[in-house]
Enzyme design. Sequence first.
Site, PDB file in Angstrom:
ATOM      1  N   SER A   1     -10.117 -45.406-100.786  1.00 47.04           N
ATOM      2  CA  SER A   1     -10.511 -45.371-102.191  1.00 47.04           C
ATOM      3  C   SER A   1     -11.331 -46.581-102.629  1.00 47.04           C
ATOM      4  CB  SER A   1      -9.281 -45.241-103.094  1.00 47.04           C
ATOM      5  OG  SER A   1      -8.522 -46.431-103.095  1.00 47.04           O
TER       6      SER A   1
ATOM      7  N   LYS B   1      -7.155 -51.397-106.926  1.00 45.90           N
ATOM      8  CA  LYS B   1      -8.399 -50.911-107.534  1.00 45.90           C
ATOM      9  C   LYS B   1      -9.129 -52.097-108.155  1.00 45.90           C
ATOM     10  CE  LYS B   1      -7.067 -46.550-106.905  1.00 45.90           C
ATOM     11  NZ  LYS B   1      -7.675 -45.695-105.872  1.00 45.90           N
TER      12      LYS B   1
END
Length: 206
Positions: A40, A102
């Site tokens: 990701s 993230k």
Amino acid sequence: MSHDSMKQFRDTIEAIVVALLLAFVIRAFIVQAFKIPSGSMLDTLQIGDHLLVTKFAYDVRLPSDIWLDTTDGKVLYKTGDPERGDIIVFKYPMDESKDFIKRVIGLPGDTVELRDKVVYINGEPLDEPYVRRTDARILPVRDNFGPIVVPDGEYFMLGDNREGSHDSRWWGTVKRQKIVGKALIIYWSWGSLTDIRFDRIGTMFN
């Protein structure tokens, strides 16, 4: 057992106890190791990267397992605030037993919007040289999202692999107290036993 043997045994036990205490303090307050399990955050972070994360970048807090009044640990004092572009580890809002990593995109009070894959912050396009594109299609939510206003004390998170990341577009913003720490350095990286990525080891993050 002789006196010398007894002394040696005590010294060994003391050394083990001190080592365990130091390990606890380092993990609880200073740094913690994390392994990247998914793509990701490609290409910034590769599957098999091993990171050290600073736990005092934003808050110094007592670990939650010794501070029973809160599941997030008691904040002793703040050392800074997350900034746009920081790569952080946090408790996944849908399952706090899992840690996610993230990039901070929206700060408290920001208006965040995605229009045809471009992120806008308070109406201005965001320069994102780190983003990886793999799909030219324009899809709802993934590529057109918002606008939303980030609540006070919360952060809007996106993965760099924008078309392959499960992030704030789907599960919302992250509360500050759920932040574990800020990415510091890649201390090890490999794809397999025969694929050690020496060029990535030592990579620092601002």
